[in-house]
Write an enzyme that holds these catalytic residues in place. Structure first.
Site, PDB file in Angstrom:
ATOM      1  N   GLY A   1       0.822  -1.057  -0.138  1.00 32.55           N
ATOM      2  CA  GLY A   1       0.048   0.028  -0.032  1.00 32.55           C
ATOM      3  C   GLY A   1       0.894   1.458   0.065  1.00 32.55           C
ATOM      4  CG  PHE A   2       0.240   6.188   0.366  1.00 37.01           C
ATOM      5  CD1 PHE A   2       1.418   6.580  -0.070  1.00 37.01           C
ATOM      6  CD2 PHE A   2      -0.542   7.007   1.457  1.00 37.01           C
ATOM      7  CE1 PHE A   2       1.933   8.041   0.292  1.00 37.01           C
ATOM      8  CE2 PHE A   2       0.112   8.088   1.780  1.00 37.01           C
ATOM      9  CZ  PHE A   2       1.120   8.482   1.229  1.00 37.01           C
TER      10      PHE A   2
ATOM     11  CB  THR B   1     -10.525  -5.652   5.856  1.00 39.05           C
ATOM     12  OG1 THR B   1     -11.496  -6.326   4.792  1.00 39.05           O
ATOM     13  CG2 THR B   1      -9.154  -5.935   5.422  1.00 39.05           C
TER      14      THR B   1
ATOM     15  CE1 TYR C   1     -10.167   2.292   8.327  1.00 39.58           C
ATOM     16  CE2 TYR C   1     -10.076   4.732   8.602  1.00 39.58           C
ATOM     17  CZ  TYR C   1      -9.413   3.621   8.410  1.00 39.58           C
ATOM     18  OH  TYR C   1      -8.197   3.615   8.309  1.00 39.58           O
TER      19      TYR C   1
END
Ligand code: UDP
Length: 329
Positions: A11-12, A96, A155
């Site tokens: 990922g970033f 996730t 989130y």
């Protein structure tokens, strides 16, 4: 030299972390399912003799068991990220973010009890503060999440559960855990598909505009360069006094989104116009934004002796340079 596992390493933020760990001589295994992470992020490291890429999901407990075996440090960055992705797919966000971390903690305890298991860094988020109206958020502040009917809060809520789990495992099994709450991390390799504002504005400006600001643009954020964020994470993991604690990680230089748009436009093409779009047209009717998000980073600075300080202008220059180079490829 430590053996590290970086979940979400393609990922970033993860790919920058992997690069830095390899530069420091660490051995690194990456676990990434390449869903939001991308293989090209690892171009500079895949052939490094101390780097191994395992393509697989953290939701697969067998794979997790294999990659955790024998590691000294786990950087857990794999997650469903981005306001847009979270709003579009709350089920994926929750699944996730929660269950795999629980499995990871159990595996770490089995790998060595009484403080001998791997050290773990949990990548959490400033989203856990929700819409707390305070000027600056401290780690001990209340969490003020919105209603469960608004998917955005899934989130922050899922990451808050991860934090509770992390601290509970630290207390009960003496696992050496550090929690970092990221505040708007930006830099080269960040993509705009999942909502992130800077890559979107830079792309829009490079395309001749308009730059699309949501709402009135008066919402406030602080943007930290990924390079400094990665250094902060590594320093925290080397610092005994960080164990069992939570840290805000980010810049404390506040800017409104309208100012951000103007800064980008002035650097790319001053003829570009700004358009204003109401939130419901960007994210749907049940969206709620965070009006102001500014961290207090005193705890971080006192614990590791530094905090992210690269000014916004220099960060934007770096990102614009990278975007132009990518477009020229
Ligand atoms: N934003 C915007 N235009 C965009 C994307 C985002 O005006 O194309 C705004 C968004 O509403 C938010 C801020 O920029 O207030 C930062 O958004 P981002 O998704 O990058 O991060 P977060 O909302 O998690 O702070």
């Amino acid at each position: 030299m430590p053996r590290c596992l970086v979940t979400g390493g393609a990922g970033f933020i993860g790919s920058h972390l992997v690069e830095r760990l390899l530069e420091l001589g660490h051995e690194v295994t990456i676990l990434d399912d390449l869903s939001t992470g991308q293989r090209p992020n690892l171009d500079r490291v895949v052939s490094h003799p101390k780097c191994e890429l395992r393509v697989g999901s953290i939701t697969d407990p067998v794979v997790l068991g294999e990659v955790v075996r024998g590691v000294d440090v786990i950087y857990h960055l794999a997650a469903a990220v981005g306001v847009k992705l979270v709003a579009d797919d709350p089920v994926r966000t929750i699944e996730t973010n929660i269950y795999p971390f629980d499995v990871l903690l159990r595996l770490a305890v089995q790998g060595g009890n009484a403080g001998k298991g791997p050290r773990i860094f949990l990548a959490s988020t400033s989203e856990v503060y929700g819409k707390n109206p305070k000027e600056r958020w401290c780690e001990e502040d209340d969490l003020l999440l919105g209603p469960t009917s608004r998917p955005r809060w899934a989130y922050g809520c899922s990451k808050a559960i991860d934090e509770f789990l992390a601290l509970a495992y630290h207390r009960k099994y003496n696992l050496k855990i550090v929690v970092g709450r990221f505040f708007n991390v930006v830099g080269p390799r960040q993509v705009g598909h999942y909502g992130m504002v800077i890559p979107r504005f830079v792309d829009q400006a490079l395309d001749g505009g308009p730059v699309v600001v949501y709402d009135d643009g008066g919402q406030t954020r602080c943007f930290a360069h990924v390079r400094e964020v990665v250094d902060s994470i590594i320093r925290l993991m080397e610092t005994e006094a960080a164990v069992g604690r939570i840290f805000n990680i980010g810049s404390d230089e506040a800017v409104t989104i309208r100012q951000l748009a103007e800064e980008i436009i002035s650097r790319v093409d001053s003829k570009v116009k700004i358009d204003y779009l109401p939130y419901h047209r960007a994210y749907g009717e049940d969206f709620e934004d965070v009006r102001r998000r500014v961290p207090d980073v005193t705890r971080l600075a006192e614990t590791i002796g530094s905090k992210p300080v690269i000014p916004l202008g220099a960060i934007l220059d770096d990102i614009i340079r990278w975007k132009r180079a990518e477009r020229g490829k």
